[in-house]
Motif scaffolding. Structure first.
Motif, mmCIF file in Angstrom:
data_model
loop_
_atom_site.group_PDB
_atom_site.id
_atom_site.type_symbol
_atom_site.label_atom_id
_atom_site.label_comp_id
_atom_site.label_asym_id
_atom_site.label_seq_id
_atom_site.Cartn_x
_atom_site.Cartn_y
_atom_site.Cartn_z
ATOM 1 N N PHE A 139 9.084 15.341 23.367
ATOM 2 C CA PHE A 139 10.223 15.167 24.261
ATOM 3 C C PHE A 139 10.564 16.487 24.946
ATOM 4 C CE2 PHE A 139 14.890 14.980 24.990
ATOM 5 C CZ PHE A 139 14.873 13.987 25.950
ATOM 6 N N GLU A 140 10.555 17.568 24.186
ATOM 7 C CA GLU A 140 10.835 18.890 24.766
ATOM 8 C C GLU A 140 9.796 19.238 25.825
ATOM 9 O OE1 GLU A 140 10.786 23.514 23.330
ATOM 10 O OE2 GLU A 140 11.558 22.023 21.927
ATOM 11 N N ARG A 141 8.523 18.945 25.561
ATOM 12 C CA ARG A 141 7.456 19.200 26.522
ATOM 13 C C ARG A 141 7.667 18.388 27.793
ATOM 14 N NH1 ARG A 141 3.506 19.067 22.568
ATOM 15 N NH2 ARG A 141 3.020 16.916 23.066
ATOM 16 N N LEU A 142 8.068 17.126 27.633
ATOM 17 C CA LEU A 142 8.331 16.276 28.798
ATOM 18 C C LEU A 142 9.477 16.841 29.631
ATOM 19 C CD1 LEU A 142 7.992 12.730 27.223
ATOM 20 C CD2 LEU A 142 6.481 13.769 28.909
ATOM 21 N N LEU A 143 10.531 17.305 28.969
ATOM 22 C CA LEU A 143 11.658 17.907 29.693
ATOM 23 C C LEU A 143 11.219 19.150 30.456
ATOM 24 C CD1 LEU A 143 14.619 17.612 27.148
ATOM 25 C CD2 LEU A 143 14.284 16.310 29.261
ATOM 26 N N VAL A 166 -7.553 4.668 11.517
ATOM 27 C CA VAL A 166 -7.390 5.724 12.509
ATOM 28 C C VAL A 166 -5.964 6.231 12.396
ATOM 29 C CG1 VAL A 166 -7.326 6.269 14.974
ATOM 30 C CG2 VAL A 166 -9.081 4.735 14.079
ATOM 31 N N GLY A 167 -5.803 7.540 12.382
ATOM 32 C CA GLY A 167 -4.469 8.134 12.338
ATOM 33 C C GLY A 167 -4.262 9.052 13.529
ATOM 34 N N PHE A 168 -3.060 9.047 14.053
ATOM 35 C CA PHE A 168 -2.711 9.907 15.188
ATOM 36 C C PHE A 168 -1.292 10.362 14.967
ATOM 37 C CE2 PHE A 168 -0.727 10.320 19.402
ATOM 38 C CZ PHE A 168 -1.520 11.324 19.928
ATOM 39 N N TYR A 169 -1.034 11.647 15.097
ATOM 40 C CA TYR A 169 0.298 12.176 14.831
ATOM 41 C C TYR A 169 0.814 12.955 16.026
ATOM 42 C CZ TYR A 169 4.095 14.809 12.791
ATOM 43 O OH TYR A 169 5.328 15.352 12.540
ATOM 44 N N GLU A 170 2.039 12.707 16.375
ATOM 45 C CA GLU A 170 2.710 13.451 17.446
ATOM 46 C C GLU A 170 4.144 13.654 17.002
ATOM 47 O OE1 GLU A 170 3.354 15.612 20.342
ATOM 48 O OE2 GLU A 170 1.676 14.421 21.042
ATOM 49 N N LYS A 171 4.611 14.885 17.052
ATOM 50 C CA LYS A 171 6.003 15.165 16.714
ATOM 51 C C LYS A 171 6.871 14.710 17.886
ATOM 52 C CE LYS A 171 5.234 19.165 13.780
ATOM 53 N NZ LYS A 171 5.499 20.603 13.621
ATOM 54 N N PRO A 172 7.677 13.670 17.697
ATOM 55 C CA PRO A 172 8.453 13.118 18.824
ATOM 56 C C PRO A 172 9.358 14.134 19.510
ATOM 57 C CG PRO A 172 8.593 11.684 16.905
ATOM 58 C CD PRO A 172 7.899 12.928 16.468
ATOM 59 N N LEU A 173 10.038 14.978 18.769
ATOM 60 C CA LEU A 173 10.953 15.936 19.397
ATOM 61 C C LEU A 173 10.196 17.006 20.182
ATOM 62 C CD1 LEU A 173 13.710 16.331 16.664
ATOM 63 C CD2 LEU A 173 13.776 14.996 18.773
ATOM 64 N N VAL A 174 9.065 17.419 19.666
ATOM 65 C CA VAL A 174 8.253 18.413 20.381
ATOM 66 C C VAL A 174 7.734 17.796 21.681
ATOM 67 C CG1 VAL A 174 6.132 19.784 20.307
ATOM 68 C CG2 VAL A 174 7.623 19.672 18.300
ATOM 69 N N THR A 193 -9.837 19.476 27.229
ATOM 70 C CA THR A 193 -9.264 19.443 28.572
ATOM 71 C C THR A 193 -8.840 20.822 29.054
ATOM 72 O OG1 THR A 193 -7.020 19.056 27.739
ATOM 73 C CG2 THR A 193 -8.379 17.103 28.204
ATOM 74 N N ARG A 194 -8.712 21.758 28.134
ATOM 75 C CA ARG A 194 -8.243 23.115 28.430
ATOM 76 C C ARG A 194 -6.826 23.125 28.991
ATOM 77 N NH1 ARG A 194 -12.252 27.373 28.895
ATOM 78 N NH2 ARG A 194 -14.112 26.610 27.886
ATOM 79 N N LYS A 195 -6.028 22.116 28.583
ATOM 80 C CA LYS A 195 -4.608 22.050 28.941
ATOM 81 C C LYS A 195 -3.804 22.286 27.678
ATOM 82 C CE LYS A 195 -5.228 18.502 32.461
ATOM 83 N NZ LYS A 195 -4.945 17.093 32.777
ATOM 84 N N LYS A 196 -3.078 23.378 27.641
ATOM 85 C CA LYS A 196 -2.273 23.709 26.467
ATOM 86 C C LYS A 196 -1.301 22.573 26.162
ATOM 87 C CE LYS A 196 -0.970 26.938 23.517
ATOM 88 N NZ LYS A 196 -1.791 27.246 22.392
ATOM 89 N N HIS A 197 -1.239 22.158 24.913
ATOM 90 C CA HIS A 197 -0.358 21.075 24.455
ATOM 91 C C HIS A 197 -0.602 19.779 25.228
ATOM 92 C CE1 HIS A 197 1.711 24.065 22.111
ATOM 93 N NE2 HIS A 197 2.026 24.732 23.196
ATOM 94 N N ASP A 198 -1.847 19.470 25.505
ATOM 95 C CA ASP A 198 -2.186 18.255 26.255
ATOM 96 C C ASP A 198 -1.577 17.041 25.551
ATOM 97 O OD1 ASP A 198 -3.323 16.149 27.616
ATOM 98 O OD2 ASP A 198 -5.287 17.090 27.757
ATOM 99 N N ALA A 199 -0.745 16.313 26.274
ATOM 100 C CA ALA A 199 -0.030 15.178 25.691
ATOM 101 C C ALA A 199 -0.715 13.844 25.947
ATOM 102 C CB ALA A 199 1.392 15.140 26.242
ATOM 103 N N THR A 200 -1.892 13.864 26.575
ATOM 104 C CA THR A 200 -2.591 12.611 26.842
ATOM 105 C C THR A 200 -3.219 12.076 25.554
ATOM 106 O OG1 THR A 200 -4.649 13.758 27.404
ATOM 107 C CG2 THR A 200 -3.120 13.277 29.213
ATOM 108 N N PHE A 201 -3.622 10.793 25.586
ATOM 109 C CA PHE A 201 -4.286 10.209 24.431
ATOM 110 C C PHE A 201 -5.553 11.004 24.151
ATOM 111 C CE2 PHE A 201 -7.186 7.302 22.331
ATOM 112 C CZ PHE A 201 -6.384 6.872 21.279
ATOM 113 N N PRO A 202 -5.809 11.357 22.898
ATOM 114 C CA PRO A 202 -6.940 12.253 22.574
ATOM 115 C C PRO A 202 -8.306 11.563 22.552
ATOM 116 C CG PRO A 202 -5.765 11.651 20.589
ATOM 117 C CD PRO A 202 -4.979 11.067 21.739
#
Length: 74
Positions: free
Chosen positions: A56-60, A46-54, A16-25
């Motif tokens: 959340f910080e991105r959303l803020l 299938v495994g998918f990992y997302e650091k919740p605090l990171v 997507t060329r979006k840094k730290h893209d938070a959408t479903f991969p």
């Protein structure tokens, strides 16, 4: 992974060329399936990992950056 060997791995932001893209991969998943030469029906797990605090910080940060410029926090 196949027989303990990594067959493919990718981050969504590469497609997507979006840094730290938070959408479903979805694009990254499609790429990995193509690289492995299999379809989704052939997957065992299938495994998918997302650091919740990171995330959340991105959303803020995104929310703060999108605020009206005349917004004054209390």
């Amino acid at each position: 992974m196949e027989d303990g060997r990594i067959v493919a791995a990718a981050q969504e932001e590469r497609f997507t060329r979006k840094k730290h893209d938070a959408t479903f991969p979805s694009r990254a998943a499609e790429y990995c399936l193509r690289e492995a030469g299999i379809s989704a029906s052939e997957l065992d797990l299938v495994g998918f990992y997302e650091k919740p605090l990171v995330k959340f910080e991105r959303l803020l940060e995104t929310t703060w950056d999108a605020r009206p410029k005349d917004f004054v926090p209390i």
